[in-house]
Design an enzyme around this catalytic site. Sequence first.
Site, mmCIF file in Angstrom:
data_model
loop_
_atom_site.group_PDB
_atom_site.id
_atom_site.type_symbol
_atom_site.label_atom_id
_atom_site.label_comp_id
_atom_site.label_asym_id
_atom_site.label_seq_id
_atom_site.Cartn_x
_atom_site.Cartn_y
_atom_site.Cartn_z
ATOM 1 N N CYS A 103 41.021 30.363 35.119
ATOM 2 C CA CYS A 103 41.449 31.415 34.197
ATOM 3 C C CYS A 103 42.963 31.355 33.996
ATOM 4 O O CYS A 103 43.462 31.489 32.880
ATOM 5 C CB CYS A 103 41.039 32.783 34.721
ATOM 6 S SG CYS A 103 41.468 34.146 33.616
ATOM 7 N N CYS A 200 36.083 39.657 37.521
ATOM 8 C CA CYS A 200 36.045 40.568 36.382
ATOM 9 C C CYS A 200 34.705 40.529 35.652
ATOM 10 O O CYS A 200 34.254 41.549 35.129
ATOM 11 C CB CYS A 200 37.188 40.265 35.412
ATOM 12 S SG CYS A 200 37.142 38.614 34.674
#
Length: 357
Positions: A103, A200
């Site tokens: 990410c 997340c």
Amino acid sequence: MKIGVAMSGGVDSAVAAALLTEMGHDVVGYHMKNLPDRLFEIVPETKKVCCSPSDTTDAFKIAKTLGIKLKIIRLDELFRKHIINYFIEEYKHGKTPNPCVLCNDYIKFGALMDKALEDGMEMFASGHYARIIKHPTYGISLAKGKADHKDQAYFLSRIKKERLGKILFPVGELTKEEIRQKAKDLGLPVHKKRESQELCFIPDNDYRRFLNAEGVKLPEGDIVDTEGNIIGAHHGLSFYTIGQRRGLGISSREKLYVIDIDTIKNRLIVGSYEKTLKKRFIAAKPNWFIDIDNAELRCQCMIRSTMKPENALVHIEKEELTVVFDNPVSAITPGQLAVLYDGDIVLGSAFIESVES
């Protein structure tokens, strides 16, 4: 300068933006949205995670307090392609993925940073505990932050070298306590906000539910000892990792740890702690921050973010590394990231492919 700041809605990025604003820079906040808000409806109010709707609300509050502009950037498709799909595929192959490092590479310091630069920002900053320094030997380098126990440089080690010159880490010289105090002094509404722990895209931390929803079928199988004796049953290899002791569902007079995951025979192999200790592994897809001009490298290596760096010799051959620790290390895990250091300086990183006995 015009500086774009990745603003998650947390205290670290809030203080990063505040410090740059105090220096007189023209700061613009960039808040990424990688997931649909409906995903977070399954999360109790007490379990907030990165990129949730409450984070977006907090980011707006921070921007208003600091008097800066905030832009919302949607990156759903890229996040699905590079992060979620990678996570699923790694688990299918019995590996333990590390989506946060990808990410940072593809999303935060990839697409989000690109957007800020396209908007005319001269630099891009975040609230990571790391530093960009000019080293006499290596030049512009990624280094650990002052708060060594938080070493977020580990998670940043996939960022491309050529991007370092455009990146700032304003809180890299501070400790968490100093950051919270600074946020309190500035009246930032997030000075007491707790840190996110869960992934997340799995806000309830239920990997089984997530993988099932993604159509991943995980058959149960045998748990065996090092002699091949069946001593229990596992609920799907993807729910276990090398070095794991708790949650195995087996009783034994000695403490047993996962020492191998056999995807071919669908077996979980367990043994004593000593059996988790290995010295040598193969890693692939290296990302270097230094120029490599020889076949061997003496350095320190971390195979997870929470461990103490251990001395190692790295044999380099094109896109493959053989890392040999001076002393055995526990739970070297395929799929995880091996990060190489010279003291506080990050030299490079590569993904662990296999472990040799």
